[in-house]
Design a protein around this motif. Structure first.
Motif, mmCIF file in Angstrom:
data_model
loop_
_atom_site.group_PDB
_atom_site.id
_atom_site.type_symbol
_atom_site.label_atom_id
_atom_site.label_comp_id
_atom_site.label_asym_id
_atom_site.label_seq_id
_atom_site.Cartn_x
_atom_site.Cartn_y
_atom_site.Cartn_z
ATOM 1 N N ARG A 26 -1.191 -1.018 1.945
ATOM 2 C CA ARG A 26 -1.443 0.352 1.500
ATOM 3 C C ARG A 26 -0.239 1.218 1.822
ATOM 4 O O ARG A 26 0.169 1.298 2.980
ATOM 5 N N ASN A 48 -4.733 -3.774 -3.102
ATOM 6 C CA ASN A 48 -4.230 -2.453 -2.725
ATOM 7 C C ASN A 48 -3.355 -1.818 -3.801
ATOM 8 O O ASN A 48 -2.536 -0.937 -3.503
ATOM 9 N N CYS A 51 -3.062 2.082 -4.685
ATOM 10 C CA CYS A 51 -2.110 2.992 -4.026
ATOM 11 C C CYS A 51 -1.038 3.475 -4.991
ATOM 12 O O CYS A 51 -0.291 4.401 -4.668
#
Length: 217
Positions: A26, A48, A51
């Motif tokens: 992240r 992730n 992000c």
């Protein structure tokens, strides 16, 4: 690291190739980037990616990815390079419908029965699959009909690359060079038009001068 070259990590582009990266972490500080290159690393899972909601370009070529997943948050993604990974089966529903260019070369999933038809049916805007043009896409129909959406108009120069997209090609550098060239061409055309108008105006003034009555002696 602070020693990383600004060319590798900039406000709009992150170049993290061959950095022995094993996982996508992240990174809230990189939410605004448009281009992310993670080629030739050790990444095994696509995670992730939320992000990076503004991504237009994502390259994960040459990693150890086994499954396409977690791409739905990338609703603006136009270019995706997953070539030379370990993807054996592909679920086209996992791919963002916004994709224009997709490269899956070097994965076993490309040998699935009806692979190209499945991908083309799931991605209506796709222009190129594994460096080969996709015919009959919605992007082509909009271009021919002249009724592209405002988002497509904003990214017109990005959806029509001058050459095939491959993992071995320094795509982002070439893209930026091409866009810079187009910008210079537009400026030259605008300057030429301005010069032409000035010449026409000067000619008009000369004609008006010939029509004015001579001053009395």
């Amino acid at each position: 690291p602070s020693s990383r070259s600004p060319e590798l990590l900039s406000p709009s582009t992150a170049r993290l190739d061959q950095e022995n990266i094993c996982a996508i972490r992240r990174l809230q500080s990189l939410r605004e980037i448009h281009s992310l290159s993670l080629q030739q690393n050790q990444i095994q899972k696509m995670e992730n990616l939320g992000c990076f909601p503004n991504l237009r370009f994502l390259s994960l070529a040459g990693n150890r990815i086994c499954r396409v997943e977690n791409l739905q948050p990338l609703r603006h993604l136009h270019v995706l390079d997953l070539s030379h990974n370990q993807i054996q089966t592909l679920d086209p529903a996992e791919l963002p419908r916004s994709l224009r260019l997709l490269d899956l070369a070097g994965n076993k999933c490309t040998h699935q029965h009806g692979y190209r038809e499945l991908v083309g049916g799931a991605l209506p805007h796709l222009l190129q699959l594994n460096t080969q043009p996709v015919h009959g896409s919605l992007g082509e129909e909009e271009e021919e009909g002249g009724c592209a959406s405002s988002e497509d108009e904003d990214d017109e120069s990005l959806s029509e690359p001058s050459g095939p997209f491959t993992a071995g090609k320094d795509f982002f550098v070439d893209l930026h060079r091409e866009l810079a060239g187009r910008s210079q061409q537009r400026r030259r055309e605008a300057l030429e038009e301005h010069r032409t108008r000035l010449e026409e105006l000067e000619e008009l003034r000369e004609r008006q001068g010939l029509l004015l009555p001579a001053a009395p002696l």
